[in-house]
Design a protein around this motif. Structure first.
Motif, PDB file in Angstrom:
ATOM      1  N   MET A   1       3.202   8.935   2.332  1.00 18.93           N
ATOM      2  CA  MET A   1       4.290   9.899   2.177  1.00 18.93           C
ATOM      3  C   MET A   1       3.707  11.242   1.771  1.00 18.93           C
ATOM      4  SD  MET A   1       7.710   9.410  -0.229  1.00 18.93           S
ATOM      5  CE  MET A   1       8.207   7.867   0.551  1.00 18.93           C
ATOM      6  N   ASP A   2       4.143  12.319   2.411  1.00 21.08           N
ATOM      7  CA  ASP A   2       3.633  13.627   2.012  1.00 21.08           C
ATOM      8  C   ASP A   2       4.752  14.572   1.638  1.00 21.08           C
ATOM      9  OD1 ASP A   2       3.796  16.046   4.203  1.00 21.08           O
ATOM     10  OD2 ASP A   2       3.915  14.109   5.191  1.00 21.08           O
ATOM     11  N   GLY A   3       4.418  15.507   0.754  1.00 25.28           N
ATOM     12  CA  GLY A   3       5.410  16.467   0.297  1.00 25.28           C
ATOM     13  C   GLY A   3       4.839  17.364  -0.779  1.00 25.28           C
ATOM     14  N   ARG A   4       5.703  17.788  -1.724  1.00 23.41           N
ATOM     15  CA  ARG A   4       5.281  18.665  -2.814  1.00 23.41           C
ATOM     16  C   ARG A   4       5.175  17.911  -4.146  1.00 23.41           C
ATOM     17  NH1 ARG A   4       5.449  21.149   1.273  1.00 23.41           N
ATOM     18  NH2 ARG A   4       6.003  23.329   1.640  1.00 23.41           N
TER      19      ARG A   4
ATOM     20  N   LEU B   1       5.545  21.812  -7.563  1.00 20.86           N
ATOM     21  CA  LEU B   1       4.280  21.441  -6.922  1.00 20.86           C
ATOM     22  C   LEU B   1       3.151  21.533  -7.937  1.00 20.86           C
ATOM     23  CD1 LEU B   1       2.371  20.948  -4.485  1.00 20.86           C
ATOM     24  CD2 LEU B   1       2.422  23.423  -4.092  1.00 20.86           C
ATOM     25  N   ILE B   2       2.498  20.407  -8.206  1.00 20.35           N
ATOM     26  CA  ILE B   2       1.344  20.377  -9.097  1.00 20.35           C
ATOM     27  C   ILE B   2       0.324  19.377  -8.547  1.00 20.35           C
ATOM     28  CG2 ILE B   2       2.618  20.962 -11.195  1.00 20.35           C
ATOM     29  CD1 ILE B   2       2.471  17.951 -11.937  1.00 20.35           C
ATOM     30  N   LYS B   3      -0.909  19.516  -9.019  1.00 17.32           N
ATOM     31  CA  LYS B   3      -1.923  18.507  -8.731  1.00 17.32           C
ATOM     32  C   LYS B   3      -2.009  17.599  -9.947  1.00 17.32           C
ATOM     33  CE  LYS B   3      -6.868  17.741  -8.241  1.00 17.32           C
ATOM     34  NZ  LYS B   3      -6.880  16.891  -9.469  1.00 17.32           N
ATOM     35  N   THR B   4      -1.716  16.314  -9.775  1.00 19.47           N
ATOM     36  CA  THR B   4      -1.784  15.381 -10.892  1.00 19.47           C
ATOM     37  C   THR B   4      -3.241  15.080 -11.230  1.00 19.47           C
ATOM     38  OG1 THR B   4      -1.714  13.422  -9.466  1.00 19.47           O
ATOM     39  CG2 THR B   4       0.399  14.316 -10.215  1.00 19.47           C
ATOM     40  N   GLU B   5      -3.465  14.629 -12.460  1.00 13.12           N
ATOM     41  CA  GLU B   5      -4.828  14.352 -12.911  1.00 13.12           C
ATOM     42  C   GLU B   5      -5.496  13.241 -12.095  1.00 13.12           C
ATOM     43  OE1 GLU B   5      -4.987  13.594 -17.063  1.00 13.12           O
ATOM     44  OE2 GLU B   5      -4.294  15.598 -17.638  1.00 13.12           O
TER      45      GLU B   5
ATOM     46  N   GLU C   1       4.832  35.200   3.460  1.00 13.64           N
ATOM     47  CA  GLU C   1       5.866  34.159   3.384  1.00 13.64           C
ATOM     48  C   GLU C   1       5.305  32.886   2.758  1.00 13.64           C
ATOM     49  OE1 GLU C   1       7.129  33.815   7.424  1.00 13.64           O
ATOM     50  OE2 GLU C   1       8.304  35.675   7.369  1.00 13.64           O
ATOM     51  N   ILE C   2       4.060  32.564   3.114  1.00 11.15           N
ATOM     52  CA  ILE C   2       3.397  31.382   2.542  1.00 11.15           C
ATOM     53  C   ILE C   2       3.237  31.558   1.027  1.00 11.15           C
ATOM     54  CG2 ILE C   2       1.119  30.268   2.352  1.00 11.15           C
ATOM     55  CD1 ILE C   2       1.776  29.324   4.932  1.00 11.15           C
ATOM     56  N   LYS C   3       2.812  32.734   0.612  1.00 17.05           N
ATOM     57  CA  LYS C   3       2.629  32.996  -0.817  1.00 17.05           C
ATOM     58  C   LYS C   3       3.958  32.903  -1.564  1.00 17.05           C
ATOM     59  CE  LYS C   3      -1.481  35.952  -0.406  1.00 17.05           C
ATOM     60  NZ  LYS C   3      -2.014  37.335  -0.570  1.00 17.05           N
ATOM     61  N   GLU C   4       5.019  33.372  -0.936  1.00  7.47           N
ATOM     62  CA  GLU C   4       6.342  33.306  -1.567  1.00  7.47           C
ATOM     63  C   GLU C   4       6.814  31.860  -1.685  1.00  7.47           C
ATOM     64  OE1 GLU C   4       9.773  34.390  -3.476  1.00  7.47           O
ATOM     65  OE2 GLU C   4       7.956  35.566  -3.101  1.00  7.47           O
ATOM     66  N   ARG C   5       6.560  31.053  -0.631  1.00 10.59           N
ATOM     67  CA  ARG C   5       6.909  29.631  -0.702  1.00 10.59           C
ATOM     68  C   ARG C   5       6.131  28.941  -1.806  1.00 10.59           C
ATOM     69  NH1 ARG C   5       7.189  26.014   4.527  1.00 10.59           N
ATOM     70  NH2 ARG C   5       7.960  24.601   2.928  1.00 10.59           N
ATOM     71  N   ASP C   6       4.854  29.266  -1.931  1.00 15.41           N
ATOM     72  CA  ASP C   6       4.033  28.697  -3.008  1.00 15.41           C
ATOM     73  C   ASP C   6       4.649  29.003  -4.370  1.00 15.41           C
ATOM     74  OD1 ASP C   6       2.231  27.781  -1.128  1.00 15.41           O
ATOM     75  OD2 ASP C   6       0.664  29.233  -1.613  1.00 15.41           O
ATOM     76  N   LYS C   7       5.067  30.244  -4.549  1.00 12.57           N
ATOM     77  CA  LYS C   7       5.638  30.676  -5.828  1.00 12.57           C
ATOM     78  C   LYS C   7       6.902  29.885  -6.148  1.00 12.57           C
ATOM     79  CE  LYS C   7       7.422  34.758  -8.220  1.00 12.57           C
ATOM     80  NZ  LYS C   7       7.723  36.215  -8.099  1.00 12.57           N
ATOM     81  N   ILE C   8       7.770  29.733  -5.150  1.00 13.31           N
ATOM     82  CA  ILE C   8       9.011  28.979  -5.354  1.00 13.31           C
ATOM     83  C   ILE C   8       8.711  27.518  -5.662  1.00 13.31           C
ATOM     84  CG2 ILE C   8      11.123  28.141  -4.233  1.00 13.31           C
ATOM     85  CD1 ILE C   8      11.148  30.780  -2.621  1.00 13.31           C
TER      86      ILE C   8
ATOM     87  N   LEU D   1       0.838  -1.192   0.000  1.00 11.10           N
ATOM     88  CA  LEU D   1       0.000   0.000   0.000  1.00 11.10           C
ATOM     89  C   LEU D   1       0.875   1.246   0.000  1.00 11.10           C
ATOM     90  CD1 LEU D   1      -2.742   1.452   0.274  1.00 11.10           C
ATOM     91  CD2 LEU D   1      -2.477   1.256   2.752  1.00 11.10           C
ATOM     92  N   VAL D   2       0.667   2.112  -0.979  1.00 10.27           N
ATOM     93  CA  VAL D   2       1.430   3.357  -1.065  1.00 10.27           C
ATOM     94  C   VAL D   2       0.441   4.509  -1.269  1.00 10.27           C
ATOM     95  CG1 VAL D   2       3.167   4.667  -2.327  1.00 10.27           C
ATOM     96  CG2 VAL D   2       3.448   2.194  -2.028  1.00 10.27           C
ATOM     97  N   ILE D   3       0.470   5.475  -0.354  1.00  9.92           N
ATOM     98  CA  ILE D   3      -0.419   6.630  -0.400  1.00  9.92           C
ATOM     99  C   ILE D   3       0.433   7.891  -0.529  1.00  9.92           C
ATOM    100  CG2 ILE D   3      -2.241   7.918   0.771  1.00  9.92           C
ATOM    101  CD1 ILE D   3      -2.734   5.356   2.460  1.00  9.92           C
ATOM    102  N   ALA D   4       0.136   8.703  -1.533  1.00 13.52           N
ATOM    103  CA  ALA D   4       0.866   9.950  -1.759  1.00 13.52           C
ATOM    104  C   ALA D   4      -0.023  11.136  -1.423  1.00 13.52           C
ATOM    105  CB  ALA D   4       1.312  10.033  -3.215  1.00 13.52           C
ATOM    106  N   ILE D   5       0.510  12.041  -0.617  1.00 14.40           N
ATOM    107  CA  ILE D   5      -0.222  13.268  -0.286  1.00 14.40           C
ATOM    108  C   ILE D   5       0.646  14.473  -0.647  1.00 14.40           C
ATOM    109  CG2 ILE D   5      -1.178  14.687   1.562  1.00 14.40           C
ATOM    110  CD1 ILE D   5      -2.187  12.282   2.914  1.00 14.40           C
ATOM    111  N   ASP D   6       0.108  15.319  -1.514  1.00 12.91           N
ATOM    112  CA  ASP D   6       0.810  16.532  -1.919  1.00 12.91           C
ATOM    113  C   ASP D   6      -0.009  17.765  -1.555  1.00 12.91           C
ATOM    114  OD1 ASP D   6       3.205  15.543  -3.336  1.00 12.91           O
ATOM    115  OD2 ASP D   6       1.742  14.611  -4.672  1.00 12.91           O
ATOM    116  N   GLY D   7       0.663  18.913  -1.634  1.00 13.69           N
ATOM    117  CA  GLY D   7      -0.034  20.157  -1.359  1.00 13.69           C
ATOM    118  C   GLY D   7       0.920  21.227  -0.876  1.00 13.69           C
ATOM    119  N   PRO D   8       0.448  22.475  -0.819  1.00 10.28           N
ATOM    120  CA  PRO D   8       1.288  23.601  -0.418  1.00 10.28           C
ATOM    121  C   PRO D   8       1.531  23.653   1.090  1.00 10.28           C
ATOM    122  CG  PRO D   8      -0.949  24.333  -0.780  1.00 10.28           C
ATOM    123  CD  PRO D   8      -0.916  22.895  -1.185  1.00 10.28           C
TER     124      PRO D   8
END
Length: 219
Positions: free
Chosen positions: A122-125, A187-191, A171-178, A4-11
């Motif tokens: 696993m979570d990340g970007r 960082l993207i949302k996959t289909e 700072e959050i908005k700047e991190r999002d941009k980077i 079982l492998v679960i991927a969690i992404d997001g800002p």
């Protein structure tokens, strides 16, 4: 993948880590916070006063650094650094380190190796898009910058009493941009990801949504 492998992404500040930890506890699987690996390296670089614009020096430090997970703790050169990597200084610099190609390649290799023989979340970007593109379940957890800023503010205000909410939001908005514009695995949302906006949801609600989805899809 048979496990079982679960991927969690997001800002930043969307609640990924908190949700992932609770999912791991519910399903009795291994939780890997990939962001803490980049934080650990950033912590070491700042501690050693390395210029974060000096990529060659960063790579030198990386090649002599050991980062791994054991018993749900992040280890930096065999020292537990769970708390040391959660400062605002790390928050504001980790994206600069994480966007370096050689850094991502080495840490992603470690992350993939962990996933081969374990049931994990696993979570990340870039987990669903780059690190574990074949993950059975993928979720994209987000919230608006103002809400994410409020959450960070609550975490930091006790340690930094002079901190301003407006500064945290910027700072959050700047991190999002980077994170969204970096050349390597942005960082993207996959289909094939299920998007969950946590702006008006509790942690418990989000966890329930994910567990229900996994249960309905034959796990």
């Amino acid at each position: 993948m048979s496990n079982l492998v679960i991927a969690i992404d997001g800002p930043a500040g969307a609640g990924k880590s908190t949700v992932a930890k609770l999912i791991a506890q519910n399903l009795n699987i291994v939780y890997i916070d990939t962001g803490s690996m980049y934080r650990a390296l950033t912590y070491k670089l700042l501690k050693e006063n390395i210029d974060l614009n000096n990529t060659s020096k960063i790579i030198d430090v990386l090649n002599s650094t050991k980062i791994d997970f054991r018993d749900n703790h992040i280890f930096l050169d065999d020292e537990i650094v769970d708390d040391k990597i959660r400062t605002n200084k790390i928050n504001n610099n980790v994206s600069l380190v994480a966007k370096i190609k050689e850094v991502r390649e080495k840490l992603v290799k470690i992350q993939r190796n962990i996933s081969k023989n374990n049931d994990i979340i696993m979570d990340g970007r870039d987990i669903g898009s780059y690190v574990l593109p074949n993950a059975k379940f993928k979720f994209y957890i987000t919230a608006n910058p103002e809400e994410r800023g409020k959450r960070r503010y609550k975490e930091l205000i006790k340690e930094y009493p002079n901190i301003k909410l407006s500064e945290i939001i910027e700072e959050i908005k700047e991190r999002d941009k980077i994170d969204k514009t970096r050349n390597i695995a942005p960082l993207i949302k996959t289909e094939d990801s299920i998007e969950i906006d946590t702006t008006n949801k509790s942690i418990e609600e989000v966890v329930k949504i994910i567990l229900n989805y996994i249960e309905k899809n034959n796990y």
